[in-house]
Design a protein around this motif. Structure first.
Motif, PDB file in Angstrom:
ATOM      1  N   LYS A 111      -5.656   2.847  -5.899  1.00 35.50           N
ATOM      2  CA  LYS A 111      -6.475   3.199  -4.738  1.00 35.50           C
ATOM      3  C   LYS A 111      -7.096   1.966  -4.072  1.00 35.50           C
ATOM      4  N   LYS A 114      -4.342   0.221  -2.145  1.00 35.59           N
ATOM      5  CA  LYS A 114      -3.959   0.972  -0.948  1.00 35.59           C
ATOM      6  C   LYS A 114      -5.011   0.808   0.138  1.00 35.59           C
ATOM      7  N   LYS A 115      -6.292   0.888  -0.252  1.00 33.31           N
ATOM      8  CA  LYS A 115      -7.380   0.730   0.712  1.00 33.31           C
ATOM      9  C   LYS A 115      -7.332  -0.644   1.365  1.00 33.31           C
ATOM     10  N   LYS A 116      -7.087  -1.678   0.562  1.00 35.08           N
ATOM     11  CA  LYS A 116      -7.007  -3.044   1.091  1.00 35.08           C
ATOM     12  C   LYS A 116      -5.803  -3.201   2.017  1.00 35.08           C
ATOM     13  N   ALA A 119      -6.480  -1.397   5.325  1.00 31.43           N
ATOM     14  CA  ALA A 119      -7.464  -2.131   6.125  1.00 31.43           C
ATOM     15  C   ALA A 119      -6.806  -3.334   6.809  1.00 31.43           C
TER      16      ALA A 119
END
Length: 181
Positions: A111, A114-116, A119
């Protein structure tokens, strides 16, 4: 005061005393006997061996690893040699719990990774869009613009009672105003 038929109503203290006498009980809560019988405990349950479950014996006996030591790899075996550079793990993965880096190998994207990644993708996309819009922006060629766009002031959140005349009066002290819309 006399009620209907010459009946006299007793005072409040007399009524309270009568009520207390009518519900006399020896129980500390003062509850009537009929109500106390509802909550009285029943007789104790009889013991029956059929209610007891026998303890299960473990399926396999617990043993040590001494009997398995002979199965370990020894020097000279292919499994005993240290892994090659191609087999070593890449840099630690990014996870919420920092201990996971040393405990497990995850083949999927975590997670935080994926978030990085998302972004970075959004930032790159916004940067491209802004560059495209900045290249196409030419305020002097826009037919809907009246006047110099670099000398335009936008005001927002004005009261409904503000009129053009009031605005002109407030802003004329800073210089001449060509137009108010």
């Amino acid at each position: 005061m006399d009620g209907p038929g010459g009946w006299r109503r007793p005072s409040r203290s007399v009524m309270t005393k009568m009520m207390k006498e009518s519900v006399k009980t020896s129980h500390p809560t003062g509850l009537p006997e009929k109500l106390l019988r509802l909550f009285a405990p029943g007789p104790p349950l009889r013991f029956s061996k059929s209610n007891c479950k026998p303890k299960k014996k473990p399926a396999l006996p617990i043993i040590g690893i001494a009997s398995l030591v002979g199965e370990f790899a020894s020097p000279g075996d292919a499994e005993y040699e240290p892994p090659s550079a191609a087999q070593t793990f890449p840099d630690p993965r990014e996870t919420r719990n920092k201990e996971y880096v040393y405990q497990v190998r995850l083949d999927e994207e975590t997670k935080p990774e994926k978030k990085k990644r998302l972004a970075e993708w959004r930032a790159e996309k916004n940067k491209r869009e802004l560059e495209e819009k900045a290249a196409l922006f030419n305020p002097s060629d826009d037919p809907t613009i009246e006047g110099d766009p670099y000398k335009t002031l936008f005001l927002s959140r004005l009261s409904y009672e503000v009129t053009e005349r009031k605005l002109r009066h407030e802003f004329e002290e800073f210089g001449p105003i060509k137009r108010i819309r």
